[in-house]
Write an enzyme that holds these catalytic residues in place. Structure first.
Site, PDB file in Angstrom:
ATOM      1  N   ARG A 145      -7.817  -6.545  -0.416  1.00 62.15           N
ATOM      2  CA  ARG A 145      -7.424  -5.722  -1.178  1.00 62.15           C
ATOM      3  C   ARG A 145      -8.461  -5.638  -2.818  1.00 62.15           C
ATOM      4  O   ARG A 145      -8.630  -4.907  -2.954  1.00 62.15           O
ATOM      5  CB  ARG A 145      -5.887  -6.302  -2.008  1.00 62.15           C
ATOM      6  N   ASP A 169       5.074   2.084   1.172  1.00 62.25           N
ATOM      7  CA  ASP A 169       5.651   2.049   0.152  1.00 62.25           C
ATOM      8  C   ASP A 169       6.648   2.593  -0.146  1.00 62.25           C
ATOM      9  O   ASP A 169       6.492   3.963   0.522  1.00 62.25           O
ATOM     10  CB  ASP A 169       4.554   1.408  -1.171  1.00 62.25           C
ATOM     11  N   ARG A 198       0.503  -9.883  -1.567  1.00 62.33           N
ATOM     12  CA  ARG A 198      -0.609 -11.373  -2.069  1.00 62.33           C
ATOM     13  C   ARG A 198      -0.545 -12.050  -2.336  1.00 62.33           C
ATOM     14  O   ARG A 198      -1.371 -13.073  -2.537  1.00 62.33           O
ATOM     15  CB  ARG A 198      -0.319 -10.215  -4.311  1.00 62.33           C
ATOM     16  N   TYR A 233      12.555   6.387  -9.855  1.00 63.67           N
ATOM     17  CA  TYR A 233      11.912   6.008 -10.561  1.00 63.67           C
ATOM     18  C   TYR A 233      10.737   7.388 -10.312  1.00 63.67           C
ATOM     19  O   TYR A 233      10.266   7.533 -11.592  1.00 63.67           O
ATOM     20  CB  TYR A 233      11.195   5.775  -9.860  1.00 63.67           C
ATOM     21  N   ARG A 255       8.315  -7.958   2.570  1.00 64.48           N
ATOM     22  CA  ARG A 255       6.967  -8.373   1.769  1.00 64.48           C
ATOM     23  C   ARG A 255       6.506  -8.744   2.214  1.00 64.48           C
ATOM     24  O   ARG A 255       5.561 -10.043   1.418  1.00 64.48           O
ATOM     25  CB  ARG A 255       6.814  -8.542   0.170  1.00 64.48           C
TER      26      ARG A 255
HETATM   27  O1  CP3 Z   1       7.962  -5.881   2.734  1.00 61.83           O
HETATM   28  C1  CP3 Z   1       6.569  -5.383   3.386  1.00 61.83           C
HETATM   29  O2  CP3 Z   1       6.105  -6.467   3.417  1.00 61.83           O
HETATM   30  C2  CP3 Z   1       5.990  -4.259   3.661  1.00 61.83           C
HETATM   31  C3  CP3 Z   1       6.199  -3.209   2.234  1.00 61.83           C
HETATM   32  C4  CP3 Z   1       6.512  -3.053   1.386  1.00 61.83           C
HETATM   33  C5  CP3 Z   1       5.798  -2.441   0.330  1.00 61.83           C
HETATM   34  N1  CP3 Z   1       6.391  -2.374  -0.982  1.00 61.83           N
HETATM   35  C6  CP3 Z   1       4.288  -3.503  -0.275  1.00 61.83           C
HETATM   36  C7  CP3 Z   1       4.217  -3.402  -1.587  1.00 61.83           C
HETATM   37  C8  CP3 Z   1       7.738  -2.542   1.375  1.00 61.83           C
HETATM   38  C9  CP3 Z   1       9.044  -2.412   2.025  1.00 61.83           C
HETATM   39  C10 CP3 Z   1       7.475  -2.009   0.012  1.00 61.83           C
HETATM   40  C11 CP3 Z   1       8.901  -1.997  -1.130  1.00 61.83           C
HETATM   41  C12 CP3 Z   1       8.804  -1.161  -2.034  1.00 61.83           C
HETATM   42  N2  CP3 Z   1       8.153  -0.701  -2.996  1.00 61.83           N
HETATM   43  C13 CP3 Z   1       9.895  -1.500  -2.666  1.00 61.83           C
HETATM   44  C14 CP3 Z   1      11.115  -1.696  -2.835  1.00 61.83           C
HETATM   45  C15 CP3 Z   1      11.789  -2.756  -2.015  1.00 61.83           C
HETATM   46  C16 CP3 Z   1      11.855  -4.264  -3.089  1.00 61.83           C
HETATM   47  O3  CP3 Z   1      10.630  -4.540  -3.666  1.00 61.83           O
HETATM   48  O4  CP3 Z   1      12.991  -4.198  -3.987  1.00 61.83           O
HETATM   49  C17 CP3 Z   1       9.946  -0.770  -4.147  1.00 61.83           C
HETATM   50  C18 CP3 Z   1      10.512  -1.032  -5.840  1.00 61.83           C
HETATM   51  C19 CP3 Z   1       8.548  -0.296  -4.645  1.00 61.83           C
HETATM   52  C20 CP3 Z   1       8.222  -0.177  -5.400  1.00 61.83           C
HETATM   53  C21 CP3 Z   1       6.747  -0.884  -5.859  1.00 61.83           C
HETATM   54  N3  CP3 Z   1       5.075  -1.063  -4.952  1.00 61.83           N
HETATM   55  C22 CP3 Z   1       6.328  -2.148  -7.291  1.00 61.83           C
HETATM   56  C23 CP3 Z   1       7.793  -1.984  -7.668  1.00 61.83           C
HETATM   57  C24 CP3 Z   1       5.377  -2.338  -6.270  1.00 61.83           C
HETATM   58  C25 CP3 Z   1       4.620  -3.734  -7.547  1.00 61.83           C
HETATM   59  C26 CP3 Z   1       4.350  -2.979  -8.569  1.00 61.83           C
HETATM   60  C27 CP3 Z   1       3.337  -4.791  -8.777  1.00 61.83           C
HETATM   61  O5  CP3 Z   1       2.052  -4.280  -9.680  1.00 61.83           O
HETATM   62  O6  CP3 Z   1       3.270  -5.657  -8.665  1.00 61.83           O
HETATM   63  C28 CP3 Z   1       4.393  -2.502  -5.419  1.00 61.83           C
HETATM   64  C29 CP3 Z   1       2.849  -2.923  -5.200  1.00 61.83           C
HETATM   65  C30 CP3 Z   1       3.117  -2.990  -4.358  1.00 61.83           C
HETATM   66  N4  CP3 Z   1       4.080  -2.681  -2.340  1.00 61.83           N
HETATM   67  C31 CP3 Z   1       2.939  -3.998  -3.621  1.00 61.83           C
HETATM   68  C32 CP3 Z   1       2.559  -3.959  -1.780  1.00 61.83           C
HETATM   69  C33 CP3 Z   1       2.411  -5.513  -0.881  1.00 61.83           C
HETATM   70  C34 CP3 Z   1       1.837  -5.147  -4.404  1.00 61.83           C
HETATM   71  C35 CP3 Z   1       0.803  -4.060  -4.171  1.00 61.83           C
HETATM   72  C36 CP3 Z   1      -0.775  -4.916  -4.163  1.00 61.83           C
HETATM   73  O7  CP3 Z   1      -1.353  -4.867  -3.104  1.00 61.83           O
HETATM   74  O8  CP3 Z   1      -1.469  -5.019  -5.820  1.00 61.83           O
END
Ligand code: CP3
Length: 342
Positions: free
Chosen positions: A40, A76, A31, A150, A27
């Site tokens: 965003r 994602d 944010r 999921y 990540r």
């Molecule tokens: O690592 C990176 O920088 C690459 C991008 C990346 C994202 N998600 C961007 C993201 C990666 C590798 C993921 C993987 C991901 N997505 C996982 C596995 C990794 C982990 O963290 O365990 C999972 C479980 C997800 C599913 C997911 N996507 C969740 C649970 C969330 C959070 C929701 C929230 O409201 O916080 C996301 C959203 C997400 N994915 C964001 C980012 C930057 C935040 C979205 C935003 O900008 O609002």
């Protein structure tokens, strides 16, 4: 002459000696960065994942700020359920919500194998390779078990009751869904390698929510099947909360293993028979005072031993992470030299 960033990462993932330990962060685009929040403010998270130009722009953002040795493509894991016909929404404060949760064999039969927005990740990698050829970029996907969680639950969960009930009620159907996911995920990873990914990571965020016996029964064989589709780049398997089954991880057949922040890295490494590891500073430690961050970063590097180690966090950066904490950690990694290195 010092190796290129591509060579350094490849050597670390192959367990060979390096001049210094390479670092990237789960990540690392997100944010906690004001420049990400600026993008965003204009587009939703899903729009960002669906636009290769914008995705490439935010993939690059952390590289322009920090001494990082690799990028990870902005995308994602939930693009895969979407490609199978299960639309995903992100609701503020509630995380992802998936339509029509899969709860039985009819739910599996209703899935349709399409591409959806999956090709955007490979396209983003191609653009990144044109823009920053000197920096290795990782591709990624969610592991089958984590995606199944999921898809069956319909959202994130603390206890995953629906998902676990599905596994135990009809293990044969669960295996059928895991196999389907493994093949879709494997092809998605291979497309990213063909687009130029230097390595790929499979995220099994929720495997550790299962008893170890079920991890061996469901999660590891499905992850192995997904990775068996990938040729031509090293494969990293990351399971969170993997301490209870760390010695079984090599069943996945990856080149390297991501270790979460709760484990002792040296111990994980011994349990893995000295296979290359990645990790594992607890991301919340980046909220600590600078001296603590520096000391704990050095402790991770020493536990990694300077060989067969890619520095990372134990899980993703949090939106609350202070920028100065990330900077202090990465400067410490840059300055540290493996024992015996020039
Ligand atoms: O690592 C990176 O920088 C690459 C991008 C990346 C994202 N998600 C961007 C993201 C990666 C590798 C993921 C993987 C991901 N997505 C996982 C596995 C990794 C982990 O963290 O365990 C999972 C479980 C997800 C599913 C997911 N996507 C969740 C649970 C969330 C959070 C929701 C929230 O409201 O916080 C996301 C959203 C997400 N994915 C964001 C980012 C930057 C935040 C979205 C935003 O900008 O609002």
């Amino acid at each position: 002459m010092s190796p290129t960033a591509h060579e350094r990462l490849a050597r670390a993932l192959a367990g060979e000696a390096v001049d210094r330990v390479p670092a990237w962060l789960m990540r690392q685009a997100g944010r906690y960065l004001p420049e990400y929040r600026e993008v965003r403010a204009r587009v939703s998270f899903l729009e960002l994942c669906r636009d290769a130009d914008l995705a490439c722009e935010v993939t690059i953002q952390p590289l322009d700020r920090f001494p990082l040795d690799a990028a990870i493509v902005f995308s994602d894991i939930l693009t895969v359920p979407e490609a199978l016909g299960q639309p995903v929404e992100f609701t503020a404060g509630h995380g992802p919500v998936l339509a029509d949760p899969v709860r039985d064999r009819a739910g599996i039969a209703a899935l349709r194998r399409g591409q959806g927005h999956l090709p955007v990740a490979a396209e983003t990698i191609r653009r990144f390779r044109a823009a920053r050829p000197e920096v290795p970029i990782l591709g990624f996907a969610g592991a089958p078990l984590t995606l199944l969680f999921y898809m069956v639950e319909g959202s994130g969960s603390r206890d995953w009751v629906h998902a676990k009930r599905f596994l135990y009620a009809d293990p044969e159907a669960a295996r059928q869904l895991l196999d389907l996911l493994a093949d879709v995920v494997g092809e998605h990873l291979q497309a990213q390698v063909e687009a130029g990914a230097a390595a790929v990571q499979l995220f099994d965020t929720w495997a550790g929510a299962l008893p170890a016996e079920d991890v061996r029964r469901f999660a590891l064989p499905a992850a192995a099947r997904a990775l068996s589709h990938v040729r031509g780049a090293p494969r990293i398997y990351f399971a969170k909360d993997a301490a209870p089954f760390v010695a079984s991880l090599p069943e996945v057949g990856a080149e390297a293993y991501g270790v979460d922040g709760r484990m002792d890295l040296a111990e994980a490494r011994r349990a893995l028979g000295d296979l290359p590891v990645q990790g594992n500073l607890d991301p919340v430690l980046l909220h600590a005072p600078r001296d603590t961050i520096v000391a704990r970063t050095r402790a991770v590097l020493e536990a990694g031993g300077g060989r067969g180690h890619v520095f990372n966090l134990g899980h993703g950066l949090l939106p609350t992470t202070p920028i100065e904490g990330v900077q202090a950690m990465l400067e410490t990694v840059r300055a540290w030299r493996p024992p015996g290195a020039a």
